[in-house]
Design an enzyme around this catalytic site. Structure first.
Site, mmCIF file in Angstrom:
data_model
loop_
_atom_site.group_PDB
_atom_site.id
_atom_site.type_symbol
_atom_site.label_atom_id
_atom_site.label_comp_id
_atom_site.label_asym_id
_atom_site.label_seq_id
_atom_site.Cartn_x
_atom_site.Cartn_y
_atom_site.Cartn_z
ATOM 1 N N GLY A 93 0.830 -1.204 0.000
ATOM 2 C CA GLY A 93 0.000 0.000 0.000
ATOM 3 C C GLY A 93 0.864 1.253 0.000
ATOM 4 N N ASP A 94 1.921 1.250 0.823
ATOM 5 C CA ASP A 94 2.847 2.383 0.877
ATOM 6 C C ASP A 94 3.526 2.578 -0.483
ATOM 7 O OD1 ASP A 94 2.182 2.318 3.569
ATOM 8 O OD2 ASP A 94 3.967 1.166 4.115
#
Lengths: 312, 312
Positions: B252-253
């Site tokens: 996600g990052d």
């Protein structure tokens, strides 16, 4: 001056984890960090008794720095050798719901030959002023398994009695150095004898045998059953009162501290054994490892009975 | 210049524990320590893409110092506010025998009002040079739950787009600050809507509703099902190739980093979404969290299909 040796200290971190479960995530409060290592506990108890021991051994990296700061904060004198590798961390997870304690012990750091030489020089320097040496706990990666024998030999050369509290192969080889006193518990002495379980008489016989190899005294700790001090010429048995045990971790270290304190004060052997037991019990009555209340020690001293056992 | 904000970084320590059992002691190798925190992962991926982001947030104590040293070692620019309280540690225990992962996350440190003021000044200073702000992860003790709204408002005042990647109440309040983009995953968007499970159409409707509140884009990540970018005027859907997933933590990052990279380069919205997905997948193909191979990203870009969805 008493010098305590801790070759392999650790940062101990204790977490309270409710309902600790494998394979799950847990949100926890910050862990409680303490400077861990058996010799450090011995030093703490000695300090509580009014002595001013000097701690030495190996410390490295950011963890080593933290321990140094912590010892300074506790007012303990220290002369540690700074190593390149990082001092280890040991983790404990306490599940208060069911009383379970789960532990993770990191492997210790590597100590290079140069760092060992530096330690040898420092220790010999300390020995020129010391009246008693205490070496406690496990060895550390990179140093020979016979290291406690070597340290004992340096102590002999400096005419200083050395108390050794270790286990397994480190104890086995350490005995060859003829330390003044060793302090195995029952499990450690059984392991040394390569036996699953030994009776009290068999344990005493094993201790006598160790004395015959040149160790002056074997202080055999037996938990709630007290302790036995075996020497070449006598066997003393300590009977101890029953107390509410809060946390027995560090009681062996506290016994060593009490014994050393008595020896330092030139107390009789009976009284040294009393002090050893009183400190061990006083530690078990406290939450914190390596802590005693001096007034509790005083009260306990009166409740401990020392008997001369028949010679085997 | 891209600025990443990590208010609550952590030292992540991963241990391999064979046959991890509650109530037992385990001897383990030293844990693998990394500087953890979502914004730090975003920065790492941006750096791998050739960008030079600046990291900011709060760091304190010996742990904070360790993270600063680590970021310097990794060549990441940083302007953290040094706080009095200690940065947290998060522990992970990997049992390779059965694939279990057990985690302990410490509560974060306390940040005082003075430290918040110092952060505000520093961030506003950084904003005078920044072209994009990315705020990632949880809030920290002592700061108001509406802090991401405030940060968004400062970004608006400085006319800089801000990407917000957080969850729960921090996201809820953050949306009120009308950030340029938010990146919830399915679980986070369901939680925001207070629903156990939502269909894709319902998720898109929820995202549209968030856009109607002033958020320009909602980047909805769907794991192996790709991603959907919802804006006021269009809905783009990314279909992604199947790859062998090694470790999806940090994907996600990495998506946020890819999206920011595309926006920074003034790529089309379709291409920004492609970059987001390519970085997310490339991270999942690596063991290390917040790592991508740029050549893998390039190859993935060609395999990602972007479709215009019918407007709801």
């Amino acid at each position: 001056m008493i010098v305590t040796i801790t070759l392999n200290p650790a940062i101990d971190i204790a977490y309270k984890v409710n309902h600790f479960r494998i394979g799950h995530g847990h949100r926890v409060e910050r862990g409680r960090k303490t400077a861990g290592g058996k010799g450090l506990n011995v030093s703490r108890v000695l300090k509580r008794l009014g002595d001013s021991p000097v701690c030495t051994g190996f410390l490295g990296g950011i963890n080593g720095k933290w321990i140094m700061d912590q010892l300074e904060h506790e007012g303990l004198d220290q002369t540690f050798i700074e190593i390149k590798d990082e001092t280890r961390t040991c983790l404990a997870f306490l599940d208060e719901e069911n009383g379970n304690q789960t532990e993770l012990m990191e492997k210790g750091p590597f100590v290079s030959a140069e760092e060992q030489e530096e330690f040898e020089e420092t220790l010999k320097q300390l020995m020129s002023e010391a009246s008693l040496i205490i070496a406690s706990g496990s060895l550390v990666s990179g140093i020979p398994v016979s290291y406690y024998r070597e340290i004992s030999e340096w102590a002999h050369a400096a005419r200083i009695p050395i108390l050794l509290d270790t286990s397994g192969e480190a104890l086995e080889k350490g005995i060859e150095g003829k330390p003044f006193l060793i302090k195995p518990n029952k499990a450690e002495l059984c392991k040394y004898m390569n036996q699953a379980n030994l009776s009290i008489d068999e344990l005493i016989a094993a201790a006598k045998n160790i004395c015959a190899q040149g160790v002056r005294y074997v202080l055999l700790s037996l938990g709630k059953d007290g302790a036995i001090l075996v020497g070449d010429d006598q066997i003393l048995r300590a009977e101890i009162p029953t107390v509410p045990v809060v946390n027995a971790v560090g009681s062996g270290d506290s016994m060593v501290a009490g014994m050393a304190y008595g020896l330092q004060k030139k107390y009789s052997l009976e009284d040294c054994l009393k002090w050893a037991c009183a400190c061990g019990i006083a530690n078990a009555m406290e939450w914190e490892t390596g802590t005693i209340q001096p007034h509790a020690v005083q009260e306990l001293l009166e409740k401990i009975q020392i008997k001369q056992e028949a010679k085997l």
